[in-house]
Design a protein around this motif. Structure first.
Motif, PDB file in Angstrom:
ATOM      1  N   ASN A  74       0.817  -1.217   0.000  1.00 38.57           N
ATOM      2  CA  ASN A  74       0.000   0.000   0.000  1.00 38.57           C
ATOM      3  C   ASN A  74       0.851   1.267   0.000  1.00 38.57           C
ATOM      4  O   ASN A  74       0.316   2.366  -0.098  1.00 38.57           O
ATOM      5  CB  ASN A  74      -0.930   0.014   1.214  1.00 38.57           C
ATOM      6  N   GLU A  75       2.144   1.129   0.126  1.00 44.10           N
ATOM      7  CA  GLU A  75       3.073   2.272   0.185  1.00 44.10           C
ATOM      8  C   GLU A  75       3.538   2.635  -1.220  1.00 44.10           C
ATOM      9  O   GLU A  75       4.682   2.396  -1.584  1.00 44.10           O
ATOM     10  CB  GLU A  75       4.277   1.931   1.079  1.00 44.10           C
ATOM     11  N   ILE A  76       2.661   3.215  -2.018  1.00 44.98           N
ATOM     12  CA  ILE A  76       2.994   3.509  -3.407  1.00 44.98           C
ATOM     13  C   ILE A  76       3.776   4.813  -3.530  1.00 44.98           C
ATOM     14  O   ILE A  76       3.565   5.746  -2.777  1.00 44.98           O
ATOM     15  CB  ILE A  76       1.722   3.540  -4.282  1.00 44.98           C
ATOM     16  N   GLU A  77       4.708   4.827  -4.474  1.00 45.26           N
ATOM     17  CA  GLU A  77       5.632   5.957  -4.639  1.00 45.26           C
ATOM     18  C   GLU A  77       5.639   6.556  -6.040  1.00 45.26           C
ATOM     19  O   GLU A  77       5.892   7.732  -6.196  1.00 45.26           O
ATOM     20  CB  GLU A  77       7.063   5.502  -4.333  1.00 45.26           C
ATOM     21  N   ALA A  78       5.420   5.716  -7.070  1.00 48.87           N
ATOM     22  CA  ALA A  78       5.604   6.170  -8.446  1.00 48.87           C
ATOM     23  C   ALA A  78       4.696   5.385  -9.386  1.00 48.87           C
ATOM     24  O   ALA A  78       4.124   4.365  -9.002  1.00 48.87           O
ATOM     25  CB  ALA A  78       7.064   5.987  -8.864  1.00 48.87           C
ATOM     26  N   GLY A  84       2.167  -1.688 -15.179  1.00 42.33           N
ATOM     27  CA  GLY A  84       0.726  -1.498 -15.178  1.00 42.33           C
ATOM     28  C   GLY A  84       0.140  -0.697 -14.035  1.00 42.33           C
ATOM     29  O   GLY A  84      -1.006  -0.910 -13.673  1.00 42.33           O
ATOM     30  N   GLY A  85       0.905   0.214 -13.456  1.00 39.35           N
ATOM     31  CA  GLY A  85       0.321   1.063 -12.420  1.00 39.35           C
ATOM     32  C   GLY A  85       1.341   1.589 -11.436  1.00 39.35           C
ATOM     33  O   GLY A  85       2.526   1.726 -11.741  1.00 39.35           O
ATOM     34  N   MET A  86       0.839   1.867 -10.242  1.00 39.65           N
ATOM     35  CA  MET A  86       1.680   2.418  -9.187  1.00 39.65           C
ATOM     36  C   MET A  86       2.616   1.343  -8.643  1.00 39.65           C
ATOM     37  O   MET A  86       2.277   0.158  -8.639  1.00 39.65           O
ATOM     38  CB  MET A  86       0.808   2.976  -8.059  1.00 39.65           C
ATOM     39  N   VAL A  87       3.772   1.784  -8.168  1.00 40.70           N
ATOM     40  CA  VAL A  87       4.744   0.873  -7.571  1.00 40.70           C
ATOM     41  C   VAL A  87       5.265   1.463  -6.265  1.00 40.70           C
ATOM     42  O   VAL A  87       5.252   2.673  -6.067  1.00 40.70           O
ATOM     43  CB  VAL A  87       5.929   0.566  -8.521  1.00 40.70           C
ATOM     44  N   CYS A  88       5.722   0.591  -5.391  1.00 39.74           N
ATOM     45  CA  CYS A  88       6.310   1.024  -4.123  1.00 39.74           C
ATOM     46  C   CYS A  88       7.799   1.330  -4.330  1.00 39.74           C
ATOM     47  O   CYS A  88       8.355   1.063  -5.400  1.00 39.74           O
ATOM     48  CB  CYS A  88       6.125  -0.051  -3.055  1.00 39.74           C
ATOM     49  N   ARG A  89       8.423   1.845  -3.310  1.00 38.71           N
ATOM     50  CA  ARG A  89       9.838   2.219  -3.402  1.00 38.71           C
ATOM     51  C   ARG A  89      10.723   1.020  -3.749  1.00 38.71           C
ATOM     52  O   ARG A  89      11.617   1.121  -4.593  1.00 38.71           O
ATOM     53  CB  ARG A  89      10.299   2.838  -2.080  1.00 38.71           C
ATOM     54  N   SER A  90      10.478  -0.133  -3.155  1.00 41.14           N
ATOM     55  CA  SER A  90      11.345  -1.287  -3.408  1.00 41.14           C
ATOM     56  C   SER A  90      11.132  -1.893  -4.796  1.00 41.14           C
ATOM     57  O   SER A  90      12.012  -2.579  -5.307  1.00 41.14           O
ATOM     58  CB  SER A  90      11.169  -2.351  -2.326  1.00 41.14           C
ATOM     59  N   CYS A  91       9.984  -1.626  -5.422  1.00 41.27           N
ATOM     60  CA  CYS A  91       9.727  -2.158  -6.762  1.00 41.27           C
ATOM     61  C   CYS A  91      10.012  -1.142  -7.877  1.00 41.27           C
ATOM     62  O   CYS A  91       9.898  -1.474  -9.054  1.00 41.27           O
ATOM     63  CB  CYS A  91       8.281  -2.631  -6.870  1.00 41.27           C
ATOM     64  N   MET A  92      10.400   0.067  -7.510  1.00 42.68           N
ATOM     65  CA  MET A  92      10.713   1.085  -8.511  1.00 42.68           C
ATOM     66  C   MET A  92      11.910   0.663  -9.351  1.00 42.68           C
ATOM     67  O   MET A  92      12.823   0.025  -8.848  1.00 42.68           O
ATOM     68  CB  MET A  92      11.004   2.433  -7.843  1.00 42.68           C
TER      69      MET A  92
END
Length: 159
Positions: A74-78, A84-92
């Motif tokens: 739920n911690e989306i960053e970018a 296909g959408g929003m990503v969190c810091r570790s998946c950027m």
């Protein structure tokens, strides 16, 4: 530029529908955007972005905005068009783009809002440019193709 944008929208609709494939929702989105180009004072950037995002939603390719499209956090960053959408810091990764809260709000409105209200939001030129880059990139990455008329639109836009 309006005619060039109309050609681009027609090409994308034909790409997704082909011939003899009645999709009332997609035709409604297309016709509302064509009408807006002809009769409303909305910016061409706004109409293009709305069309691209609503087209993808109508085709079942809505971007994931509520959580990370990779891991579900739920911690989306970018925003990342490739995943296909929003990503969190570790998946950027390199294709991820940080977006403003205003652009996120516009994306959310377009993806989850009613089609009949799709043009009923406002934003300044900066927001609409940022939204335009995201919507265009998302459509291109998710469709995995290029549209000849998009190049024509961009050339006419700069005339």
């Amino acid at each position: 530029a309006k005619l060039a944008l109309s050609a681009y929208m027609a090409e994308t609709v034909m790409t997704y529908l082909g011939e003899n494939n009645p999709d009332e929702r997609l035709y409604g989105i297309f016709l509302n955007c064509i009408y807006a180009l002809a009769h409303r004072d909305d910016s061409i950037d706004k109409i293009k972005s709305v069309f691209e995002l609503k087209l993808m939603c109508a085709e079942g390719l809505s971007p994931m905005l509520n959580r990370c499209a990779c891991c579900g956090s739920n911690e989306i960053e970018a925003f990342d068009a490739e995943v296909g959408g929003m990503v969190c810091r570790s998946c950027m990764k390199g294709s991820s783009v940080k977006i403003s809260a205003a652009v996120y709000k516009a994306l959310y409105f377009l993806v989850y809002g009613e089609d009949k209200k799709m043009l009923s939001f406002s934003g300044n030129d900066i927001l609409l440019r940022e939204l335009g880059k995201i919507s265009e990139n998302y459509l291109l990455k998710q469709s995995d193709r290029e549209f000849k008329t998009l190049g024509y639109f961009k050339a006419m836009r700069n005339v």
